[in-house]
Design a protein around this motif. Sequence first.
Motif, PDB file in Angstrom:
ATOM      1  N   ASP A   1      -6.603  -5.243  -8.648  1.00 41.91           N
ATOM      2  CA  ASP A   1      -6.751  -5.090  -7.199  1.00 41.91           C
ATOM      3  C   ASP A   1      -8.212  -5.107  -6.732  1.00 41.91           C
ATOM      4  O   ASP A   1      -8.471  -4.920  -5.537  1.00 41.91           O
ATOM      5  CB  ASP A   1      -6.079  -3.787  -6.723  1.00 41.91           C
TER       6      ASP A   1
ATOM      7  N   PHE B   1      -8.038   9.093   6.237  1.00 46.19           N
ATOM      8  CA  PHE B   1      -8.593   8.594   4.978  1.00 46.19           C
ATOM      9  C   PHE B   1      -7.485   8.259   3.975  1.00 46.19           C
ATOM     10  O   PHE B   1      -7.573   7.283   3.238  1.00 46.19           O
ATOM     11  CB  PHE B   1      -9.532   9.637   4.357  1.00 46.19           C
TER      12      PHE B   1
ATOM     13  N   VAL C   1       7.137   6.298   6.811  1.00 51.09           N
ATOM     14  CA  VAL C   1       7.321   5.664   5.503  1.00 51.09           C
ATOM     15  C   VAL C   1       6.850   4.201   5.613  1.00 51.09           C
ATOM     16  O   VAL C   1       5.655   3.977   5.729  1.00 51.09           O
ATOM     17  CB  VAL C   1       8.771   5.791   5.012  1.00 51.09           C
TER      18      VAL C   1
ATOM     19  N   MET D   1      -8.469  11.838  -1.490  1.00 46.53           N
ATOM     20  CA  MET D   1      -8.033  12.650  -0.356  1.00 46.53           C
ATOM     21  C   MET D   1      -6.688  13.331  -0.605  1.00 46.53           C
ATOM     22  O   MET D   1      -6.393  14.351   0.001  1.00 46.53           O
ATOM     23  CB  MET D   1      -7.980  11.806   0.914  1.00 46.53           C
TER      24      MET D   1
ATOM     25  N   SER E   1       3.918   6.027  -4.687  1.00 45.58           N
ATOM     26  CA  SER E   1       4.151   4.878  -3.813  1.00 45.58           C
ATOM     27  C   SER E   1       2.880   4.059  -3.594  1.00 45.58           C
ATOM     28  O   SER E   1       2.930   2.835  -3.481  1.00 45.58           O
ATOM     29  CB  SER E   1       4.688   5.377  -2.461  1.00 45.58           C
ATOM     30  N   ARG E   2       1.732   4.735  -3.550  1.00 47.55           N
ATOM     31  CA  ARG E   2       0.482   4.055  -3.228  1.00 47.55           C
ATOM     32  C   ARG E   2      -0.341   3.762  -4.475  1.00 47.55           C
ATOM     33  O   ARG E   2      -1.559   3.595  -4.410  1.00 47.55           O
ATOM     34  CB  ARG E   2      -0.320   4.908  -2.230  1.00 47.55           C
TER      35      ARG E   2
ATOM     36  N   ARG F   1     -10.659   1.774  -2.121  1.00 48.42           N
ATOM     37  CA  ARG F   1      -9.327   2.038  -2.664  1.00 48.42           C
ATOM     38  C   ARG F   1      -9.235   3.426  -3.307  1.00 48.42           C
ATOM     39  O   ARG F   1      -8.158   3.998  -3.419  1.00 48.42           O
ATOM     40  CB  ARG F   1      -8.935   0.960  -3.675  1.00 48.42           C
TER      41      ARG F   1
ATOM     42  N   PHE G   1       0.808  -1.213   0.000  1.00 51.30           N
ATOM     43  CA  PHE G   1       0.000   0.000   0.000  1.00 51.30           C
ATOM     44  C   PHE G   1       0.845   1.269   0.000  1.00 51.30           C
ATOM     45  O   PHE G   1       0.321   2.372  -0.097  1.00 51.30           O
ATOM     46  CB  PHE G   1      -0.961   0.011   1.184  1.00 51.30           C
TER      47      PHE G   1
ATOM     48  N   GLU H   1       3.551  10.115  -2.406  1.00 52.52           N
ATOM     49  CA  GLU H   1       2.494   9.213  -1.946  1.00 52.52           C
ATOM     50  C   GLU H   1       1.729   8.623  -3.118  1.00 52.52           C
ATOM     51  O   GLU H   1       1.421   7.427  -3.148  1.00 52.52           O
ATOM     52  CB  GLU H   1       1.511   9.970  -1.047  1.00 52.52           C
TER      53      GLU H   1
ATOM     54  N   ILE I   1     -10.704   6.137  -2.177  1.00 55.37           N
ATOM     55  CA  ILE I   1     -10.779   7.234  -1.199  1.00 55.37           C
ATOM     56  C   ILE I   1      -9.421   7.908  -0.974  1.00 55.37           C
ATOM     57  O   ILE I   1      -9.335   9.148  -1.023  1.00 55.37           O
ATOM     58  CB  ILE I   1     -11.386   6.730   0.133  1.00 55.37           C
ATOM     59  N   PRO I   2      -8.332   7.166  -0.749  1.00 59.85           N
ATOM     60  CA  PRO I   2      -7.051   7.871  -0.571  1.00 59.85           C
ATOM     61  C   PRO I   2      -6.646   8.701  -1.788  1.00 59.85           C
ATOM     62  O   PRO I   2      -6.059   9.780  -1.636  1.00 59.85           O
ATOM     63  CB  PRO I   2      -6.052   6.719  -0.338  1.00 59.85           C
TER      64      PRO I   2
ATOM     65  N   GLY J   1      12.053   5.240   2.284  1.00 58.27           N
ATOM     66  CA  GLY J   1      11.449   6.355   1.561  1.00 58.27           C
ATOM     67  C   GLY J   1      12.163   6.676   0.263  1.00 58.27           C
ATOM     68  O   GLY J   1      11.572   7.226  -0.665  1.00 58.27           O
TER      69      GLY J   1
ATOM     70  N   LEU K   1       5.265  15.858  -1.219  1.00 61.03           N
ATOM     71  CA  LEU K   1       4.915  14.672  -0.428  1.00 61.03           C
ATOM     72  C   LEU K   1       3.755  13.913  -1.075  1.00 61.03           C
ATOM     73  O   LEU K   1       3.776  12.676  -1.183  1.00 61.03           O
ATOM     74  CB  LEU K   1       4.532  15.098   0.993  1.00 61.03           C
ATOM     75  N   LEU K   2       2.759  14.659  -1.518  1.00 64.90           N
ATOM     76  CA  LEU K   2       1.592  14.007  -2.121  1.00 64.90           C
ATOM     77  C   LEU K   2       1.964  13.306  -3.431  1.00 64.90           C
ATOM     78  O   LEU K   2       1.399  12.255  -3.766  1.00 64.90           O
ATOM     79  CB  LEU K   2       0.482  15.031  -2.368  1.00 64.90           C
TER      80      LEU K   2
END
Lengths: 148, 367
Positions: free
Chosen positions: B116, A123, A50, B256, B108-109, B250, A28, B105, B252-253, B45, B101-102
């Motif tokens: 999935d 969230f 992290v 956000m 990475s996400r 899945r 994730f 993310e 929702i993030p 990271g 950062l976003l």
Amino acid sequence: MADIEFPSVEWFQTLADITKEDPGYRKFGRLNAVIVFKCGDKHISANFDVLNIHEIREVTENARRDADFVIDMEPDVWRGMLDDIKKNGHASLDWTLNTLDLRFDEPIHRNELQDGFKADMFFRYNPSLQVFFDNASKVPTKFVAPVA
Amino acid sequence: MVQQQSQPNVRRDMDGNPVPELPDLSWMDKTLGWGIKARVEPFGGGMTVDALNVGVYAEVPDHIAFRNRLPRGAYPAPGAGSIGGYYLQDKHEQWADCAGLLYEEGISRRWSTATDVPWETAHDLPGDVELAICQVATELSQHASVETEVVSGWLQNLSPGYHEVKLFLSTATYDAARMFEGYRKRGMLNGGGMMLESPGGMNRTIMETYAGWSQTVLGMWFVRNSLDTTILRYLAVYGPSEADRVLAARLIPDRMRAAAYAADHIRFAISKKPELAIGFQVWLNGVEFSQARDLRDPVLTEALAVIFGGSVAGMDEGMKVVRKMLQDFVKMYLSRCKQANLDRSKSLTSGFQFLLSGMAAPPRPQA
């Protein structure tokens, strides 16, 4: 493994150790949040850094202000959630963090200083946190009744 | 005998021997930050975009002087000048501290709706519920389609000097595309397909925002995103199949991250230009009106009531959940506004006040 008391630093540390090695958690992706878990009068803080989960410690009520967000549930709700996870190997629909957040009049998550950006991390990182708690199925748990 | 002509331009060493001409390497001096090193983050990271902001490269100016593609911190080419486009040259028009950062993310996400989501769990639903989820899928995929076009359309107007923002928005485009294709797949899964498109008022409001990127953000990621995210939260609980619940959860993030950028950007804009707040408030009046008008169309709320109630027969019960959902939508929107120092709690337009009070849909205005 002997039963571990919930809530306690040892319990969350065990859960963190399992989760850090879990490919299902790592898939994730990264997260960055200091989260305080509140159960009764117990406050356990963990740094989700992290892919690491560290700095797990018991903190005072005042330290909730330093957290990105707090997950605050009544002891019987914590127990219901963890019992359900133990029974099914993961949270069933009625006991996911998202469901619990919608179920009650007040959400289970908040930022103590009403910082919406930080509160919304609940969230943004929800799938990761769900895996974290789903891994509680692997932790032999003994419930102690904290002062509500 | 032909006498060899002298070659006055040939360089010679001390013994008079010719030395070869070297290329002009003066470009090697053209650096503002030679020796500045970025460091890898601990705990997996890796080398992040924010970690590049060291030394001269950490200086993010309030204004980018040139409308060209000069990378931040690079040595400007003397003749480059302005080449047009990139007309948003001010930091307050686009910046958010969290953009780097976003972006990380988002990368990475990342995930895939193709593999999935347990699509096999969403077969053999009752016909009325399948129809309802196809209707919701149609509208959500259309919302997301609009978002991909809007974000990608604005990208060319933002200065490359604020590359964190452009990087994040590139992932936001992808995130919206994922929501589009995820719900299109859901609609097509069992033969229901695409149904009635959404009323379109908000689509136009978002697509035809010419006032600026910030105003686009307000419409698209303060108002519409709050509605979509709230619908997804409820579908993650009340979705009729595991596939429906997983797809919503899945997404929702992804939603956000856009919301986080949006609130941080507007907060930054107001911190730099406090006078913008009044215009933003006025703009939100219009956006709220547009969204409330769309919600007067009963199709989306009725389809959700069928899903939440489990059938057409259960619609009354389902509509109670819809009302709660719409209250939560306005609460999320208000929270986002407050987060951006743009309090709307005392200036909500009447349609949104109705939603907040638990009405399923705002009433039509009186003639």
